[in-house]
Write a protein that holds these residues in place. Structure first.
Motif, mmCIF file in Angstrom:
data_model
loop_
_atom_site.group_PDB
_atom_site.id
_atom_site.type_symbol
_atom_site.label_atom_id
_atom_site.label_comp_id
_atom_site.label_asym_id
_atom_site.label_seq_id
_atom_site.Cartn_x
_atom_site.Cartn_y
_atom_site.Cartn_z
ATOM 1 N N PRO A 1 0.840 -1.196 0.000
ATOM 2 C CA PRO A 1 0.000 0.000 0.000
ATOM 3 C C PRO A 1 0.878 1.249 0.000
ATOM 4 N N GLY A 2 0.437 2.281 -0.687
ATOM 5 C CA GLY A 2 1.255 3.484 -0.775
ATOM 6 C C GLY A 2 0.476 4.655 -1.324
ATOM 7 N N ILE A 3 1.223 5.693 -1.685
ATOM 8 C CA ILE A 3 0.612 6.933 -2.137
ATOM 9 C C ILE A 3 -0.258 6.714 -3.359
ATOM 10 N N TRP A 4 0.191 5.874 -4.293
ATOM 11 C CA TRP A 4 -0.570 5.620 -5.516
ATOM 12 C C TRP A 4 -1.355 4.317 -5.435
ATOM 13 N N ASN A 5 -1.321 3.671 -4.298
ATOM 14 C CA ASN A 5 -2.032 2.405 -4.109
ATOM 15 C C ASN A 5 -2.702 2.415 -2.734
ATOM 16 N N PRO A 6 -3.717 3.277 -2.530
ATOM 17 C CA PRO A 6 -4.298 3.428 -1.195
ATOM 18 C C PRO A 6 -5.397 2.431 -0.848
ATOM 19 N N LEU A 7 -5.922 1.695 -1.811
ATOM 20 C CA LEU A 7 -7.090 0.849 -1.541
ATOM 21 C C LEU A 7 -6.886 -0.182 -0.433
ATOM 22 N N PRO A 8 -5.686 -0.768 -0.252
ATOM 23 C CA PRO A 8 -5.555 -1.765 0.809
ATOM 24 C C PRO A 8 -5.848 -1.239 2.211
ATOM 25 N N TRP A 9 -5.809 0.073 2.387
ATOM 26 C CA TRP A 9 -6.078 0.653 3.707
ATOM 27 C C TRP A 9 -7.538 1.027 3.908
#
Length: 364
Positions: A170-178
């Motif tokens: 999860p990260g800045i461009w991949n927020p969905l997991p949170w």
């Protein structure tokens, strides 16, 4: 892509003055200040890319639809923008209760290890996102992530240590997991590596809704080369056009605040968080209106609205009607100023043939 030729005298003086600051002694000790990003000998603060440098993007605009009043959803940086892209809001939540969330356009909860995260705990995105509705209505979706490093830095800095990125980070461009809804609905598996996108194309099993996010070197985000980004995008589009999915696909291509082209257009104001900078927007589809320039006022909230109209019977991410309360101040998809992407299509015409372009076109 943006009409810098329309700028009147003095309209870009702010960009020039900030570049001049970057050449002073101040930047020798404040090199992390955004105004001191590169301090080059010959700063380029009014440069732009034209058709000779981005011929494929230009060809897509010529043969399909160019949206010349597309704005990023928020007046901030990449993390809030990607939160908007999947949920229509950027917020900070005190607890797992969605009613504890408050608008946070600049500083939503950050990934562990980022400057904005002082606890090391993962953020809690408790408000409702689009995948909640997609799952509720049994609409398939995937969020495809290219493996590499994260294209952006926390706090919108130009340079930072590389941060690994893949579908499991999860990260800045991949927020969905949170997002709480993604975990509660057991949808984490829908956040997938990009290689599975090509497998789905091959077997004609693409989901109804797909997001695709790049890694740093192909992101068009400075300092990445736009030639690499264009080749990456062209490869994705060529793959779709060569597949059986092309006949029923609509591709919406856009950039966020850093990846697009800065210009002089003042964004409309819809609430305390947006809109942000004008960015390029393209619609590529067999049924896209050929050579059409869409002058509607749009934001990336229009993507949510289009998906909701197409697959969810016009249901919005609206706590009054979607079955899941949260404390968002407004429903972005319902803003009166927002245009309708349906206007970019003509379903009564003969569908366009694929436009296969070279990955590395020569510069003109």
């Amino acid at each position: 892509m943006t009409a810098l030729a329309d700028i009147g005298d003095g309209a870009m003086n702010g960009f020039v003055s900030q570049a001049e600051i970057g050449r002073t002694s101040y930047c020798r000790t404040h090199f992390d200040d955004p105004r001191c990003s590169l301090t080059p000998r010959k700063p380029d603060v009014m440069g732009y890319h034209d058709w000779r440098e981005i011929p494929n993007y230009w060809d897509y605009a010529t043969n399909f639809v160019l949206q010349d009043h597309m704005f990023e959803s928020d007046s901030s940086w990449s993390l809030p923008e990607h939160l908007y892209l999947v949920s229509g809001w950027s917020a900070k939540c005190a607890t797992e209760d969605p009613m504890s969330c408050e608008s946070a356009v600049q500083n939503p909860d950050s990934p562990p290890g980022e400057p904005g995260n002082t606890t090391g705990e993962p953020p809690n995105y408790a408000w409702t996102d689009l995948t909640y509705l997609l799952h509720k209505y049994h609409v398939s979706w995937r969020y495809y992530v290219k493996r590499g490093t994260q294209p952006d830095c926390s706090d919108d800095k130009m340079f930072c240590a590389p941060v690994p990125q893949n579908s499991h980070t999860p990260g800045i461009w991949n927020p969905l997991p949170w997002f709480d809804t993604v975990r509660q609905d057991h949808q984490l598996r829908n956040i997938a590596p990009l290689r599975t996108f090509f497998k789905s194309l091959q077997h004609n099993t693409l989901p109804a809704v797909s997001w695709i996010v790049p890694a740093d070197k192909v992101s068009d985000h400075p300092p990445a080369l736009i030639t690499r980004g264009q080749a990456y995008v062209t490869g994705l589009i060529n793959s779709i056009m060569r597949s059986r999915a092309w006949s029923s696909t609509a591709i919406f291509l856009t950039w966020d605040d850093w990846g697009g082209f800065y210009d002089h257009v003042k964004p409309p104001t819809v609430d305390d968080q947006g809109y942000g900078l004008r960015v390029p927007g393209l619609v590529i589809s067999p049924y896209a209106r050929k050579g059409y320039v869409d002058h509607q006022i749009l934001s990336q909230d229009a993507y949510l609205s289009f998906i909701e109209d197409d697959f969810l019977h016009h249901q919005r991410i609206d706590p009054r009607t979607d079955g899941r309360p949260d404390s968002r101040p407004d429903v972005r998809e319902a803003e009166p100023i927002l245009g309708n992407l349906v206007n970019d299509f003509n379903f009564s015409r003969k569908p366009s043939k694929p436009l296969i372009l070279p990955l590395h076109p020569p510069f003109s």
